[in-house]
Enzyme design. Structure first.
Site, short mmCIF file in Angstrom:
data_model
loop_
_atom_site.label_atom_id
_atom_site.label_comp_id
_atom_site.label_asym_id
_atom_site.label_seq_id
_atom_site.Cartn_x
_atom_site.Cartn_y
_atom_site.Cartn_z
N ASN A 148 66.77 -30.92 13.59
CA ASN A 148 66.57 -29.48 13.65
C ASN A 148 67.84 -28.79 14.14
O ASN A 148 68.65 -29.38 14.86
CB ASN A 148 65.41 -29.14 14.58
CG ASN A 148 64.15 -29.89 14.21
OD1 ASN A 148 63.82 -30.03 13.04
ND2 ASN A 148 63.44 -30.40 15.20
N SER B 117 60.59 -33.43 12.57
CA SER B 117 59.80 -34.52 13.15
C SER B 117 58.48 -34.69 12.43
O SER B 117 57.96 -35.81 12.32
CB SER B 117 59.51 -34.22 14.62
OG SER B 117 60.65 -34.39 15.41
#
Length: 417
Positions: free
Chosen positions: A222, A289
């Site tokens: 991210n 994730s």
């Protein structure tokens, strides 16, 4: 429409803190590098599962088992509709495939995750004190449950939870050990929803897992909002790893998805639903994730449907059947489970087809000689002459004996009566 899910015990966990960050002492033989997992506060976008590498502290903070409050009221996930999973389940549900979840543990008390085998590498017990691993495992293979509108991508796949962090931190050496352990246990798929920096131990662990024919699926990472300049995430950036970026309901790459890491495919990673620690659910999860386990589930479906394919061809099949990417960080585009399972790839057919026989040389068959019309004409007349002679002989052979029986003699006309 929301559906209230019955759970076996009430959830008494207090609201989650905005960030769980603790330092663990470096164990013998480890690298001295730790990974920090940030967990979103309750009611926020959910766990971003960003892992930063830093220096291990001198002491260990007490483990805080605070996964955050979940919910018992959930609706059908947009991701499940987008990926057309019910159609795929008519072909396979992942039976016979083993998926290892290298994460923060799994709440095996959850009704949809009871078949999970747990292994703890942290010496803190198998429970999931973050909720992160439970959410990842649920996306991959949460079992079907009557009245619950959420099911994992491969609901009949076997799960192995390998806990490599207990409080949001973990050293790279332990992460590498968890990947090796998963490969040694015969995992067909290894999901690593973790970001770390490049390290020799981690690189060697991934190489070993690939050599053991496991498909390694990892989160592309991210965007780090502190400085806005994300770097490549590992193990996702290693050669041979199926790297996954996050997408929203429109199929485009989410702004939070790291575009620096090489991305193989996209998967739902914004506002997704999954199981949560405390026998609950979360419906606001965001980050790569939670995109990675969608692809890990698809890989499990492919390996169940095509057991003869090795990890390289499985990874290639997932990439070739994706919906097509557009722009940096999108790879081959949104993963397409139905095509990944059912498509007929010409390259695979050619590889499996028998070798064609070599063509004959040009002089192997002699050409026919040209037609001799004169010889054919002479032969025809000779044949006709022979036929005529044969007819005359036959007639004579019949007529002469008959004439003799009737008193016929050759001679002049005066001899005739």
């Amino acid at each position: 429409m929301l559906v209230t899910v019955l759970v076996l015990a009430a959830i008494a966990a207090p609201p989650a803190v905005a960030e769980v960050e603790a330092r663990a002492e470096t164990g013998p033989g480890t690298s001295g590098t730790v990974s920090t997992v940030k967990a979103g506060s309750a009611g926020s976008a959910g766990s971003a599962s960003t892992v930063k590498a830093g220096t291990a502290g001198t002491g260990a903070a007490p483990v805080r088992c605070n996964p955050g409050r979940g919910t018992t009221s959930i609706g059908e996930s947009w991701a499940q509709r987008r990926l057309s999973l019910p159609e795929v389940w008519e072909l396979t549900k992942g039976a016979g495939v083993t998926v290892a979840v290298v994460d923060s543990g799994v709440d095996t008390r959850h009704p949809q995750l009871r078949r999970t085998r747990s292994i703890d590498l942290t010496a803190t017990g198998a429970r999931d004190c973050l909720g992160h691993g439970t959410a990842v495992a649920g996306i991959i293979a949460a079992a079907e449950m009557k009245g619950v509108p959420f099911t994992g991508v491969a609901p009949q796949a076997r799960l192995i939870s390998i806990k490599q962090t207990s409080d949001g931190t973990g050293d790279v050496g332990r992460l590498a050990l968890a990947i090796v352990r998963a490969a040694e246990l015969g995992a067909d798929v290894i999901n690593v929803s973790v970001e770390a920096r490049d390290h020799a131990d981690l690189r060697n662990a991934v190489t070993y897992a690939l050599a053991m024919d496991a498909v390694v699926v990892a989160a592309a990472g991210n965007v780090q909002k502190e400085d806005g300049t994300p770097g490549p995430a590992y193990p996702a950036a290693y050669e041979g790893v199926l790297s996954v970026g996050a997408a929203g309901p429109d199929g485009a790459r989410a702004d939070s998805s790291n575009a620096v890491t090489p991305v193989s495919v996209l998967a739902p990673g914004k506002g997704v639903t999954s199981t949560w620690a405390g026998r609950a659910y979360r419906d606001n999860l965001e980050g790569t994730s939670f995109a990675a386990p969608y692809v890990a589930g698809v890989v499990a479906l492919v390996r169940a449907r095509h057991p003869g394919l090795d990890n390289v061809r499985v990874r290639r099949r997932v990439e070739l059947t994706a919906n097509g990417g557009a722009g940096a960080g999108t790879g081959a585009g949104m993963v397409n489970p139905l095509l990944a399972v059912s498509a007929i790839l010409p390259s695979e057919q050619v590889a499996l087809a028998p070798r064609q026989a070599a063509p004959l040389p040009g002089d192997a068959v002699r050409p026919a000689p040209p037609e001799d019309s004169r010889a054919i004409s002479i032969s025809l007349w000779v044949a006709l002459g022979a036929l005529a002679v044969g007819v005359l002989v036959t007639v004579a052979g019949i007529a002469v004996p008959m004439g003799r029986r009737r008193g016929w003699r050759p001679g002049s006309a005066e001899n005739q009566t």
